[in-house]
Design a protein around this motif. Structure first.
Motif, mmCIF file in Angstrom:
data_model
loop_
_atom_site.group_PDB
_atom_site.id
_atom_site.type_symbol
_atom_site.label_atom_id
_atom_site.label_comp_id
_atom_site.label_asym_id
_atom_site.label_seq_id
_atom_site.Cartn_x
_atom_site.Cartn_y
_atom_site.Cartn_z
ATOM 1 N N ILE A 20 0.853 -1.198 0.000
ATOM 2 C CA ILE A 20 0.000 0.000 0.000
ATOM 3 C C ILE A 20 0.891 1.252 0.000
ATOM 4 O O ILE A 20 0.637 2.218 -0.725
ATOM 5 N N TYR A 24 1.272 4.986 -2.292
ATOM 6 C CA TYR A 24 1.360 6.359 -1.774
ATOM 7 C C TYR A 24 2.632 7.045 -2.255
ATOM 8 O O TYR A 24 2.630 8.171 -2.718
ATOM 9 N N HIS A 38 -6.267 6.549 -1.567
ATOM 10 C CA HIS A 38 -5.584 5.288 -1.877
ATOM 11 C C HIS A 38 -6.104 4.136 -1.003
ATOM 12 O O HIS A 38 -6.297 3.019 -1.489
ATOM 13 N N GLY A 39 -6.349 4.411 0.283
ATOM 14 C CA GLY A 39 -6.882 3.379 1.176
ATOM 15 C C GLY A 39 -8.213 2.846 0.681
ATOM 16 O O GLY A 39 -8.516 1.658 0.825
ATOM 17 N N ALA A 197 -2.643 -1.539 -4.842
ATOM 18 C CA ALA A 197 -3.665 -1.489 -3.786
ATOM 19 C C ALA A 197 -4.581 -2.707 -3.879
ATOM 20 O O ALA A 197 -4.982 -3.279 -2.858
ATOM 21 N N GLY A 220 -4.643 2.082 5.213
ATOM 22 C CA GLY A 220 -4.200 3.206 4.393
ATOM 23 C C GLY A 220 -3.399 4.201 5.215
ATOM 24 O O GLY A 220 -2.315 4.637 4.804
#
Lengths: 290, 394
Positions: A20, A24, A38-39, A197, A220
């Motif tokens: 993850i 980022y 993104h989470g 992701a 996230g």
């Protein structure tokens, strides 16, 4: 033996955080923005895996479809929400990212409802080495995360597109003058970050088979912390930060006296590292001409 | 320019003052134009605990619908029920409360979850609004208050009952584990009473593992901590309990029995969770048997399932159904005693009637208890059952 099991669990959770965090860090390094949605792309990946696993019964097929779908979602988000803000203030982009995050959560809630869902993707069994019993899901998660990170590093350093990404991250305007299509590179970055992701979402479900609209929120935030610990913008830094955070969290949870404070310890580490090395563990200092 | 700023500031201050006084409520009877008796509450209709909130909403509406068929003849008016989504968050309660209060809310179900209920309690106390909560089990819900009543068991009750169950049914040779959420009022409250009741010299070897809202990304470590326990007490909600059980399944363990409280209600219908893959016995303390084959519980289940399906059928809803009937019974009793029971009485007038009735009435043949009465502190007094939702297979 329990120490080894805990350490392996930590490495495997760290692998998920690292995947993850890579998303980022790549987006920050190249587009110079913090994509706080993104989470929620992890959550989109989780639901996609759930739907296609329920349809096909094949975890690998479901994961591959999730990777493709999340890449498309990433590209669409970039085109519709972030591209129009190119050149806008970082605050405007940040608020937009938060808006996208809520939008994705709300859409998921409308489509799938608010109840949590259990998704039992696969149980690969146990590896028994004398008195050491290792969950194979943990091993697969860890090895896959390492393989993906290695592939990504090779891609960035050895391919033309990867080198263009590095060029854009170094100096967007100079890269543009050299014929690099910055918009295309940013779009590819979002696609790769979102694909990562989706992979992270799949591994996360393997560890914690609970799919919900908020499933991506805490991983996230932790992955973002990992990216900052490692040095935001640095791919090896994201890996290191993710692994470090995963191991610390798992070790803290294994010690009853510390388990209530695992989050405080993780974020405490962030503060200490930023105090000692403001650029993160593997971040580079940049000189700015004034 | 300065003058206009002063005028603007004065106008803003005045409007704020007016708003503040309006929010306080004062002695104004917002219910004076009510054409039906207004019951309202908030609860999680979306989010992690939506299953509980939707169960409460559906069941309360079902009860109101039934009561309205006879209420006009017996009381001279009908009832209206309304529920807002608070996402189980105290931060969401204030606006929901005042929206209902200013629309003429006369009695409340005091919200579904403990954290939100404590916020609701503070506002309701200020306005003397009577509340009977179907499911906010926290001990702080009823303590230091004469307007808060519970239809559910309190955390104190549940912790005490769990400790009694362990002492009565679990051999002292067995290791007892507890897995709880340390930053959750409900979970930590039950754990606290449980450990106090067990006492340090209980003879049981005990182990504890915890998690927080933000650290529940992986339960592998906690499962490892409790793997040598034969009995594991889970005073947590079903989704976390299911995740823990699945994590424990991945390692060799000695666990033979999982035991929980009302938060475990719904674990057998948790979407995607194949309870048969869990080799241990799973049971929980409840006042509602969702598999009842006879009696009032069976009648309720049949009516609920016919209208809403099985997805949100749970003890929270059953309890809300009983809350509405208890409110109705209290008003009927008051009227029979010659009290002035009016459709447009203020919340504080209604509160006096409810306090007087709930402190002395006993209701019988309800869904969550054959005989229910309330203690002076607002806690409920009724029998509890242990329901086994999954027999042991190891």
């Amino acid at each position: 033996m329990e120490v080894i099991t805990t350490f392996l669990n930590g490495l495997s959770l760290g692998g998920v955080y690292a995947l993850i965090a890579l998303g980022y860090t790549m987006v920050y390094g190249i587009a110079k923005m913090l994509n706080f949605a993104h989470g929620d792309v992890i959550m989109v990946g989780g639901y996609t895996v759930m739907v296609f696993f329920n349809l096909t019964g094949q975890p690998l097929v479901a994961a591959l479809i999730a990777v493709v779908f999340c890449s498309l979602v990433g590209v669409v988000i970039e085109k519709l929400a972030y591209k129009p803000l190119r050149g806008a203030s970082p605050l405007a982009v940040l608020i937009t990212a938060i808006g996208v995050s809520y939008l994705l959560e709300s859409l998921a809630q409308i489509i799938f409802g608010s109840s949590h869902k259990i998704v039992m993707l696969a149980d690969l069994g146990k590896l028994i080495l004398g008195s050491l019993v290792i969950d194979l899901n943990t091993v697969v998660t860890l090895l896959s995360a390492i393989a993906i990170m290695a592939a990504l590093t090779l891609f960035v350093n050895k391919t033309k597109t990867g080198k263009a990404m590095l060029a854009v991250s170094e100096d967007r305007h100079a890269a543009e003058l050299m014929g690099v299509s910055v918009n295309k590179i940013i779009m590819i970055t979002f696609a790769i970050g979102s694909a990562l992701a989706a992979v992270a979402g799949t591994f996360y479900i393997l560890k914690t088979p609970d799919v919900s609209t908020t499933m991506g929120a805490m991983p996230g935030i932790k992955a973002f912390t990992a990216a900052v610990i490692g040095g935001i913008g640095s791919i090896p830094g994201a890996m290191l930060g993710g692994i470090l955070l995963g191991v610390i969290e798992t070790v803290c949870n294994a010690i009853p006296a510390l388990s209530n404070f695992s989050i405080a310890i993780e974020f405490g580490l962030l503060i200490i590292i930023l105090l000692v090395k403001p650029t993160g563990l593997l971040g580079k200092k940049k000189r700015e001409k004034v | 320019m300065k003058t206009s700023i002063k005028v603007l500031a004065t106008a803003l201050t005045a409007s704020l003052a007016v708003t503040a006084f309006a929010a306080c409520g004062g002695n104004k009877n917002y219910a004076e134009n009510n054409e039906s008796f207004f019951i309202a509450t908030s609860g999680p209709l979306t989010g992690d605990y939506a299953k509980y909130g939707l169960g409460v909403k559906n069941s309360a509406e079902l009860a109101v619908e039934e009561i309205n068929k006879v209420a006009k003849d017996e009381l001279g008016f009908t009832f209206t029920f309304s529920m807002a989504d608070d996402k189980a968050s105290p931060d969401e309660v204030n606006s929901k409360y005042y929206n209902f209060y200013e629309k003429g809310m006369q009695v409340s179900l005091g919200t579904v979850t403990t954290g939100a209920c404590l916020e609701w309690k503070a506002l309701a106390t200020n306005d003397s609004l009577f509340c009977i909560t179907p499911s906010a089990t926290g001990d702080k819900v009823y303590s230091d208050s004469d307007i808060m009543y519970q239809m559910c068991f309190s955390d104190n009750n549940q912790g005490t009952a769990a400790a009694k169950y362990v002492k009565d049914s679990v051999s002292t040779t067995k290791k007892v584990g507890v897995f709880y959420q340390s930053d959750d009022e409900y979970s930590a409250g039950i754990y606290s009473t449980f450990t106090a009741e067990m006492g340090s010299g209980s003879g049981y070897e005990m182990a504890t593992a915890t998690f927080t809202k933000d650290s529940k990304t992986d339960f592998a470590s906690q499962a490892n901590t409790l793997k040598d326990c034969e009995f594991v007490f889970l005073p947590i909600y079903y989704s976390d309990a299911a995740t823990f059980m699945l994590a424990a399944n991945k390692i060799d363990n000695k666990i033979t029995q999982y035991y929980g409280c009302d938060g475990l209600d719904g674990i057998d219908s948790y979407e995607g969770f194949d309870i048969s893959t869990i080799p241990q016995e799973i049971s929980y303390l409840t006042h509602f048997n969702s598999s009842a084959e006879s009696g009032k519980a069976k009648e309720f289940i049949d009516k609920y399932v016919a209208k809403y399906g099985t997805d949100t059928l749970n003890q929270f809803g059953a309890s809300a159904y009983d809350c509405i009937y208890a409110i109705y019974t209290a008003l009927k009793n008051a009227k029979a005693e010659g009290k002035d029971v009016k459709v447009n009485m203020s919340a504080s007038e209604a509160c006096e009637i409810f306090k007087a009735q709930f402190s002395k009435m006993t209701v019988t043949d309800y869904v969550t208890g054959s005989t229910i009465k309330w203690n002076a502190d607002g806690t409920v007094n009724k029998p509890a059952d242990r329901v086994v939702v999954k027999a042991a297979s190891k």
